[in-house]
Write an enzyme that holds these catalytic residues in place. Structure first.
Site, PDB file in Angstrom:
ATOM      1  N   THR A  36      41.243 -65.182  12.247  1.00 28.34           N
ATOM      2  CA  THR A  36      41.273 -66.636  12.469  1.00 28.34           C
ATOM      3  C   THR A  36      41.161 -66.850  13.979  1.00 28.34           C
ATOM      4  N   ILE A  60      44.027 -62.373   3.403  1.00 29.29           N
ATOM      5  CA  ILE A  60      45.073 -61.916   2.472  1.00 29.29           C
ATOM      6  C   ILE A  60      45.141 -62.789   1.209  1.00 29.29           C
ATOM      7  N   GLU A  84      49.665 -68.056   9.537  1.00 30.92           N
ATOM      8  CA  GLU A  84      49.451 -69.134  10.498  1.00 30.92           C
ATOM      9  C   GLU A  84      50.799 -69.268  11.183  1.00 30.92           C
ATOM     10  N   THR A 100      47.974 -69.475   3.432  1.00 28.49           N
ATOM     11  CA  THR A 100      48.115 -68.111   3.975  1.00 28.49           C
ATOM     12  C   THR A 100      49.550 -67.610   3.842  1.00 28.49           C
ATOM     13  N   THR A 125      60.874 -65.099  10.129  1.00 23.51           N
ATOM     14  CA  THR A 125      61.250 -65.724  11.396  1.00 23.51           C
ATOM     15  C   THR A 125      62.632 -66.364  11.307  1.00 23.51           C
ATOM     16  N   ASP A 126      63.281 -66.501  12.469  1.00 25.07           N
ATOM     17  CA  ASP A 126      64.574 -67.198  12.508  1.00 25.07           C
ATOM     18  C   ASP A 126      64.421 -68.688  12.186  1.00 25.07           C
ATOM     19  N   GLU A 127      63.169 -69.184  12.258  1.00 28.87           N
ATOM     20  CA  GLU A 127      62.968 -70.622  12.008  1.00 28.87           C
ATOM     21  C   GLU A 127      63.291 -71.021  10.571  1.00 28.87           C
ATOM     22  N   TYR A 153      55.421 -75.216   9.071  1.00 25.58           N
ATOM     23  CA  TYR A 153      55.341 -73.760   9.317  1.00 25.58           C
ATOM     24  C   TYR A 153      56.589 -73.062   8.787  1.00 25.58           C
ATOM     25  N   LYS A 157      57.164 -70.298   5.696  1.00 24.31           N
ATOM     26  CA  LYS A 157      57.741 -68.963   5.873  1.00 24.31           C
ATOM     27  C   LYS A 157      58.983 -68.799   4.980  1.00 24.31           C
ATOM     28  N   ASN A 183      59.304 -64.087  20.174  1.00 26.89           N
ATOM     29  CA  ASN A 183      58.789 -62.913  20.892  1.00 26.89           C
ATOM     30  C   ASN A 183      57.982 -63.337  22.099  1.00 26.89           C
ATOM     31  N   VAL A 209      55.883 -79.838  29.370  1.00 32.48           N
ATOM     32  CA  VAL A 209      57.181 -79.541  28.744  1.00 32.48           C
ATOM     33  C   VAL A 209      57.503 -80.643  27.737  1.00 32.48           C
ATOM     34  N   ASN A 252      63.904 -74.163  27.494  1.00 32.74           N
ATOM     35  CA  ASN A 252      62.479 -74.118  27.848  1.00 32.74           C
ATOM     36  C   ASN A 252      62.254 -74.392  29.335  1.00 32.74           C
TER      37      ASN A 252
HETATM   38  P1  NAD Z   1      49.540 -64.715  15.551  1.00 31.60           P
HETATM   39  O1  NAD Z   1      49.162 -66.110  15.203  1.00 31.60           O
HETATM   40  O2  NAD Z   1      49.389 -64.233  16.957  1.00 31.60           O
HETATM   41  O3  NAD Z   1      48.688 -63.702  14.643  1.00 31.60           O
HETATM   42  C1  NAD Z   1      48.458 -63.909  13.278  1.00 31.60           C
HETATM   43  C2  NAD Z   1      47.376 -62.948  12.819  1.00 31.60           C
HETATM   44  O4  NAD Z   1      47.214 -63.131  11.403  1.00 31.60           O
HETATM   45  C3  NAD Z   1      46.002 -63.215  13.455  1.00 31.60           C
HETATM   46  O5  NAD Z   1      45.401 -62.005  13.838  1.00 31.60           O
HETATM   47  C4  NAD Z   1      45.215 -63.889  12.351  1.00 31.60           C
HETATM   48  O6  NAD Z   1      43.813 -63.641  12.419  1.00 31.60           O
HETATM   49  C5  NAD Z   1      45.828 -63.248  11.097  1.00 31.60           C
HETATM   50  N1  NAD Z   1      45.678 -64.082   9.911  1.00 31.60           N
HETATM   51  C6  NAD Z   1      45.983 -65.407   9.780  1.00 31.60           C
HETATM   52  N2  NAD Z   1      45.686 -65.817   8.539  1.00 31.60           N
HETATM   53  C7  NAD Z   1      45.217 -64.738   7.857  1.00 31.60           C
HETATM   54  C8  NAD Z   1      44.755 -64.537   6.540  1.00 31.60           C
HETATM   55  N3  NAD Z   1      44.710 -65.544   5.651  1.00 31.60           N
HETATM   56  N4  NAD Z   1      44.344 -63.310   6.175  1.00 31.60           N
HETATM   57  C9  NAD Z   1      44.367 -62.278   7.075  1.00 31.60           C
HETATM   58  N5  NAD Z   1      44.770 -62.419   8.333  1.00 31.60           N
HETATM   59  C10 NAD Z   1      45.201 -63.629   8.724  1.00 31.60           C
HETATM   60  O7  NAD Z   1      51.007 -64.527  15.028  1.00 31.60           O
HETATM   61  P2  NAD Z   1      52.233 -63.694  15.640  1.00 31.60           P
HETATM   62  O8  NAD Z   1      52.918 -64.514  16.636  1.00 31.60           O
HETATM   63  O9  NAD Z   1      51.773 -62.337  15.978  1.00 31.60           O
HETATM   64  O10 NAD Z   1      53.191 -63.618  14.347  1.00 31.60           O
HETATM   65  C11 NAD Z   1      53.055 -62.582  13.408  1.00 31.60           C
HETATM   66  C12 NAD Z   1      54.089 -62.753  12.322  1.00 31.60           C
HETATM   67  O11 NAD Z   1      55.390 -62.713  12.890  1.00 31.60           O
HETATM   68  C13 NAD Z   1      53.999 -64.090  11.589  1.00 31.60           C
HETATM   69  O12 NAD Z   1      54.250 -63.857  10.235  1.00 31.60           O
HETATM   70  C14 NAD Z   1      55.087 -64.947  12.211  1.00 31.60           C
HETATM   71  O13 NAD Z   1      55.562 -65.875  11.276  1.00 31.60           O
HETATM   72  C15 NAD Z   1      56.112 -63.887  12.525  1.00 31.60           C
HETATM   73  N6  NAD Z   1      57.002 -64.165  13.666  1.00 31.60           N
HETATM   74  C16 NAD Z   1      56.488 -64.526  14.889  1.00 31.60           C
HETATM   75  C17 NAD Z   1      57.339 -64.708  15.976  1.00 31.60           C
HETATM   76  C18 NAD Z   1      56.812 -65.076  17.337  1.00 31.60           C
HETATM   77  O14 NAD Z   1      57.609 -65.361  18.233  1.00 31.60           O
HETATM   78  N7  NAD Z   1      55.500 -65.079  17.582  1.00 31.60           N
HETATM   79  C19 NAD Z   1      58.721 -64.539  15.806  1.00 31.60           C
HETATM   80  C20 NAD Z   1      59.213 -64.190  14.539  1.00 31.60           C
HETATM   81  C21 NAD Z   1      58.345 -63.998  13.502  1.00 31.60           C
HETATM   82  O1  DAU Z   2      61.480 -68.420  16.534  1.00 30.55           O
HETATM   83  C1  DAU Z   2      60.370 -67.690  16.096  1.00 30.55           C
HETATM   84  C2  DAU Z   2      59.142 -68.552  16.187  1.00 30.55           C
HETATM   85  O2  DAU Z   2      58.806 -68.671  17.562  1.00 30.55           O
HETATM   86  C3  DAU Z   2      57.972 -67.989  15.391  1.00 30.55           C
HETATM   87  O3  DAU Z   2      58.301 -67.998  14.031  1.00 30.55           O
HETATM   88  C4  DAU Z   2      56.699 -68.801  15.637  1.00 30.55           C
HETATM   89  O4  DAU Z   2      55.607 -68.200  14.981  1.00 30.55           O
HETATM   90  C5  DAU Z   2      56.437 -68.856  17.117  1.00 30.55           C
HETATM   91  O5  DAU Z   2      55.295 -69.643  17.390  1.00 30.55           O
HETATM   92  C6  DAU Z   2      57.643 -69.398  17.857  1.00 30.55           C
HETATM   93  O6  DAU Z   2      57.849 -70.808  17.549  1.00 30.55           O
HETATM   94  P1  DAU Z   2      58.277 -71.885  18.668  1.00 30.55           P
HETATM   95  O7  DAU Z   2      57.901 -73.215  18.195  1.00 30.55           O
HETATM   96  O8  DAU Z   2      59.674 -71.657  19.092  1.00 30.55           O
HETATM   97  O9  DAU Z   2      57.312 -71.378  19.867  1.00 30.55           O
HETATM   98  P2  DAU Z   2      56.385 -72.165  20.906  1.00 30.55           P
HETATM   99  O10 DAU Z   2      55.926 -71.161  21.911  1.00 30.55           O
HETATM  100  O11 DAU Z   2      55.362 -72.993  20.236  1.00 30.55           O
HETATM  101  O12 DAU Z   2      57.417 -73.148  21.617  1.00 30.55           O
HETATM  102  C7  DAU Z   2      58.585 -72.657  22.252  1.00 30.55           C
HETATM  103  C8  DAU Z   2      59.358 -73.861  22.785  1.00 30.55           C
HETATM  104  O13 DAU Z   2      58.610 -74.451  23.869  1.00 30.55           O
HETATM  105  C9  DAU Z   2      59.542 -74.965  21.768  1.00 30.55           C
HETATM  106  O14 DAU Z   2      60.815 -75.560  21.958  1.00 30.55           O
HETATM  107  C10 DAU Z   2      58.453 -75.980  22.106  1.00 30.55           C
HETATM  108  C11 DAU Z   2      58.305 -75.814  23.595  1.00 30.55           C
HETATM  109  N1  DAU Z   2      56.931 -76.051  24.137  1.00 30.55           N
HETATM  110  C12 DAU Z   2      55.897 -75.380  23.579  1.00 30.55           C
HETATM  111  C13 DAU Z   2      54.612 -75.562  24.055  1.00 30.55           C
HETATM  112  C14 DAU Z   2      53.452 -74.836  23.423  1.00 30.55           C
HETATM  113  C15 DAU Z   2      56.747 -76.905  25.221  1.00 30.55           C
HETATM  114  O15 DAU Z   2      57.690 -77.506  25.748  1.00 30.55           O
HETATM  115  N2  DAU Z   2      55.463 -77.091  25.683  1.00 30.55           N
HETATM  116  C16 DAU Z   2      54.389 -76.470  25.147  1.00 30.55           C
HETATM  117  O16 DAU Z   2      53.239 -76.699  25.608  1.00 30.55           O
END
Ligand code: NAD
Ligand code: DAU
Length: 339
Positions: A36, A60, A84, A100, A125-127, A153, A157, A183, A209, A252
């Site tokens: 994606t 998937i 997603e 997805t 996720t913790d969300e 979202y 999850k 992360n 912000v 933040n």
């Molecule tokens: P990301 O958006 O960077 O990557 C998602 C990947 O999944 C991409 O490579 C995308 O191409 C692929 N994908 C999406 N839809 C798909 C489909 N239908 N079939 C096959 N592939 C598909 O996400 P991320 O931040 O690496 O998160 C990975 C996982 O960890 C997610 O399940 C997310 O919910 C979870 N998670 C993320 C965080 C975070 O802080 N980023 C924290 C906790 C949990």
């Molecule tokens: O807690 C785990 C989650 O963390 C994962 O499950 C999600 O996949 C991952 O995207 C992340 O979610 P958040 O919404 O916490 O992450 P994001 O980076 O989008 O935003 C972090 C915080 O920053 C949130 O409080 C919103 C704020 N923010 C974000 C963006 C993109 C801003 O203030 N400005 C911005 O432009």
């Protein structure tokens, strides 16, 4: 040992692929990703050279394609990162999140049942726990905290998590779930807070912000998450949920100010914009269970992790410049212009 890693071309999935290839020279890793907007094959450049690594471009949700991959690979373990993942996008257009994140999970688990596996691991996720108040620092998410999702979202999850546990109870599928906090690190897609602020600051662009910037997230360096999943799939108890987090809560605005400082940029770039709808106030993980039962502890302190991350973005401009010059420009305009 063959492991199917879905979503391996994304942020955490790719870090996990590299972690596993480096640590287990006798494991085969088959990555399934439909690429994606968030998935980039260039992210896997290093892995593609490794004979133990194979890449399948597949969705998937595509049962036929997934069955074929399972038939060919006969995996012992499946780790599902594919999702997603961006809350803001889920607020604008929830449907693909439900497809997805929920139906894709179902397709993968059906394949696991059909072909037989030793472990299906769901990366959650913790969300799914909703949020905590700012004025109760004593409250943390434990594995017993009720599911209480806020955004499309996190609801998707949470639904997937319930389905995973239902497949365990109903069909005896050997599952585990990890629920990790935010992360950060290499290959983090530029739409997310930390990479967005680093990239905008480098370009002397406004740093948007949301609200007052007081929302708190619990940040974990991505390699610590990868190590936690590695431990869970090898030693975690079937049917169990493990919270993953490193007690590193930060508002933040403090993160954004820190990035300005580290890059030598002016805080005048900070621009307060309209808040996210339904914005979760605070996340905070209690990781006692994974520490007690599996001995996991995070290794990277935030001060080091943020420096490593900034260094990575400075040294890998080509990776993110390619991304932000594509469809990301339309996304950015739609999300931030006149906000
Ligand atoms: P990301 O958006 O960077 O990557 C998602 C990947 O999944 C991409 O490579 C995308 O191409 C692929 N994908 C999406 N839809 C798909 C489909 N239908 N079939 C096959 N592939 C598909 O996400 P991320 O931040 O690496 O998160 C990975 C996982 O960890 C997610 O399940 C997310 O919910 C979870 N998670 C993320 C965080 C975070 O802080 N980023 C924290 C906790 C949990
Ligand atoms: O807690 C785990 C989650 O963390 C994962 O499950 C999600 O996949 C991952 O995207 C992340 O979610 P958040 O919404 O916490 O992450 P994001 O980076 O989008 O935003 C972090 C915080 O920053 C949130 O409080 C919103 C704020 N923010 C974000 C963006 C993109 C801003 O203030 N400005 C911005 O432009």
């Amino acid at each position: 040992m063959t492991i199917i890693v879905t979503g391996g071309a994304g942020f955490i999935g790719s870090n996990f692929v590299y972690h596993m290839l480096k640590k287990y020279s006798d494991y085969k890793i088959a990555c399934v990703d439909c690429l994606t907007y968030a998935g980039n094959l260039s992210t896997l450049e290093g892995a593609l050279k490794n004979p133990n690594f194979k890449f399948y471009k597949a969705d998937i949700c595509d049962r036929e394609a997934i069955d074929k991959i399972f038939e060919a690979e006969k995996p012992n373990i499946v780790v599902n990162f594919a999702a997603e993942s961006h809350v803001d996008r889920s607020i604008n257009d929830p449907e693909v999140f439900l497809k997805t994140n929920i139906l894709g999970t179902q397709v993968l688990m059906d394949a696991c049942r059909k072909y037989g596996i030793d472990r299906y691991h769901q990366v959650s996720t913790d969300e799914v726990y909703g949020d905590l108040p700012l004025d109760r620092p004593d409250l943390l998410f434990t594995e017993k905290t009720p599911i209480h999702a806020s955004s499309p979202y996190s609801a998707s999850k949470a639904s997937a998590d319930l389905l995973v546990l239902a497949y365990h109870r109903t069909y005896g599928l050997p599952v585990t779930i990890s629920r990790c906090s935010n992360n950060y690190g290499p290959y983090h897609f530029p739409e997310k807070l930390i990479p967005l602020m680093i990239i905008n600051a480098l370009g002397e662009k406004p740093l948007p912000v949301y609200g007052k910037g007081e929302n708190v997230r619990d940040w974990l360096y991505v390699s610590d998450h990868c190590e936690a999943i590695d431990l869970i799939i090898h030693k975690g108890a079937v049917g169990e949920v493990y919270n993953v987090g490193g007690h590193n809560e930060m508002a933040n605005i403090d993160i954004v100010k820190l990035i300005c400082k580290r890059l030598g940029k002016s805080e005048d770039l900070i621009t307060y914009v309209a808040d996210r709808k339904g914005h979760d106030m605070r996340y905070a993980i209690d990781p006692t269970k994974i520490h007690r039962e599996l001995g996991w502890l995070p290794k990277t302190k935030f001060e080091n992790g943020i420096d490593l991350t900034i260094k990575w973005y400075l040294e890998n401009r080509k990776w993110w410049e390619t991304i932000i010059s594509g469809e990301y420009r339309d996304y950015y305009k739609q999300m931030y212009e006149n906000r």
